[in-house]
Design an enzyme around this catalytic site. Structure first.
Site, PDB file in Angstrom:
ATOM      1  N   SER A   1      80.884  53.886  27.711  1.00 37.70           N
ATOM      2  CA  SER A   1      81.914  52.870  27.541  1.00 37.70           C
ATOM      3  C   SER A   1      82.999  53.065  28.596  1.00 37.70           C
ATOM      4  O   SER A   1      82.784  53.763  29.588  1.00 37.70           O
ATOM      5  CB  SER A   1      82.488  52.952  26.115  1.00 37.70           C
ATOM      6  N   ASN A   2      84.143  52.467  28.395  1.00 41.87           N
ATOM      7  CA  ASN A   2      85.228  52.614  29.374  1.00 41.87           C
ATOM      8  C   ASN A   2      86.570  52.612  28.639  1.00 41.87           C
ATOM      9  O   ASN A   2      86.618  52.477  27.421  1.00 41.87           O
ATOM     10  CB  ASN A   2      85.150  51.499  30.429  1.00 41.87           C
TER      11      ASN A   2
END
Ligand code: CTP
Length: 413
Positions: A210-211
């Protein structure tokens, strides 16, 4: 500056224990820049004093004596005519009944009859009183006349029971007031789709790629679009943010899911704003079972995800929808050059470029420092400002782009 700035809000407070929440509401509205005039009914005075409201609004608070004073004959007409919105919170069953039947026996009901502005009602009462056919019929009558209802919510009631009848919390009511104030804004009748937050690409059942996107900029854009009167669909990755009142939110996890929902929601949309941080790569094969640490170091092979804006661009070249498309460019080098290149390759009308290396702005922060680049060559460099302010400016530009196309609104408000 939000849509509340400078607005004249007339707050009618009737006799319910929820009066204490009305003081918080008046305070929040005042802090947001609204001019709040309060009318307290006789029964409200049993629960709360004018001084409480005067202290938070800094203005004279109206009570029954103002109806019968020397200028009483103009007070109710003036209050009703000057207001941008009349909010009755809390509204008791008794006041609802009076309003539904056009009674004008106190300053608030006289003012409501004389008011030409939108009326927002937040009921507060015992569950049995709320469910009673008489109350339900009164609500129906008022809705048919154009009054907007906010709540009531379900929860603990003053009777000690749980049920439907609780006045909504002040923060939520502020959202409803914003929605009513924006109802006839520049995007009224327009459908706006906004994406927000980061996507998650599964590695195995417990791990994801993810980020750091917080979703704050996307959510602020959704709120700004509601403030402008739009019908808003917010397609959101997993974020810890409240959905703005008036927004339809669709939760998604992966880039593929986001692509599917975006393509679906934009078939008839006026606007798409891709503020989400979409993963560019995903594990080619997500493990069905949790990868154990005793095993050898795992090698995770990646593959590209779909570029959602590219896919939308292809569809748009055939159908013409969405009419305006805006993207974001999160860059750590050559901000303008990279953003301009994305503007053209993704066939956007507008791109919001931000430097993600800035310490005081961007990912996770409440602020942003961005440059807006338009396909027609327009460029606007904005100073550091809140994400809400950035959102307002972006929405204003988008509504100008729509106006320039001179297309009719395709959805009803
Ligand atoms: N975007 C998209 N689909 C993707 C990746 C990004 O639609 N698979 C959108 C983003 O929502 C944003 C714009 O494309 O509006 C630019 O995203 P950004 O991450 O800055 O650029 P990328 O195209 O992913 O290129 P790079 O990461 O190499 O800079």
């Amino acid at each position: 500056m939000t849509i509340l700035e400078g607005k004249k809000i007339l707050l009618g407070v009737t006799g319910s224990i929820a009066c204490y929440k009305a003081a918080d509401l008046a305070s929040r509205l005042t802090q947001a820049g609204a001019v709040v005039d309060v009318i307290l009914t006789h029964s409200a005075l049993e629960f709360i004093t004018p001084l409480t409201f005067q202290s938070v609004t800094g203005r004279h608070v109206y009570t029954e004596s103002d109806l019968w004073g020397s200028s009483g004959h103009v007070t109710h007409i003036g209050l009703g005519h000057q207001a941008d919105v009349l909010v009755i919170a809390p509204a008791t069953a008794n006041t609802l009944a009076k309003l539904a039947h056009g009674l004008a026996d106190n300053l608030l009901t006289v003012t409501a009859l004389a008011a030409g502005c939108p009326v927002l009602i937040a009921p507060a009462m015992d569950g049995g009183m709320y469910r009673h056919p008489a109350t339900q019929a009164n609500i129906k009558t008022l809705q048919e006349r154009g009054c907007v209802f906010a709540g009531p919510g379900v929860g603990h009631l003053a009777s000690g029971l749980r049920g439907e009848g609780r006045m909504l919390e002040p923060l939520e009511l502020v959202g409803h007031i914003r929605r009513v104030l924006g109802m006839h804004g520049p995007l009224a009748g327009r459908k706006v789709v906004v994406t927000a937050g980061g996507t998650q690409e599964p590695i195995d059942p417990v791990r994801v790629i993810s980020n750091l996107s917080s979703g704050k900029q996307g959510y602020a854009l959704a709120q700004a679009a509601v403030d402008a009167g739009a019908q808003v669909c917010l397609i959101s990755g997993a974020v810890a943010l409240e959905t703005p009142v008036g927004v339809t939110r669709v939760d998604v996890r992966t880039a593929a899911e986001m692509a599917r929902v975006v393509l679906d929601e934009t078939t008839n949309a006026d606007v798409l704003i891709m503020a989400a941080a979409v993963a560019d790569f995903r594990p080619a094969q997500a493990g069905e079972k949790k990868i154990k640490k005793e095993a050898d170091l795992p090698a995770i092979r990646l593959e590209k995800t779909v570029d959602i804006l590219q896919a939308v661009g292809t569809r748009r070249s055939e159908s013409g929808f969405p009419r305006v498309v805006a993207g974001f460019a999160a860059e750590s080098d050559d901000l303008l050059e990279n953003a301009r290149s994305k503007l053209f390759t993704k066939k956007l009308d507008l791109i919001v470029a931000n430097d993600i290396t800035a310490q005081d702005a961007g990912f996770g922060s409440d602020n942003n420092r961005v440059v807006l680049l338009q396909a027609d060559g327009g460029q606007q460099e904005l100073p550091l400002m809140s994400k809400s302010e950035v959102a307002e400016i972006v929405i204003r530009q988008i509504s100008h782009l729509l106006d320039a196309q001179n297309t009719p609104a395709i959805s009803s408000p």
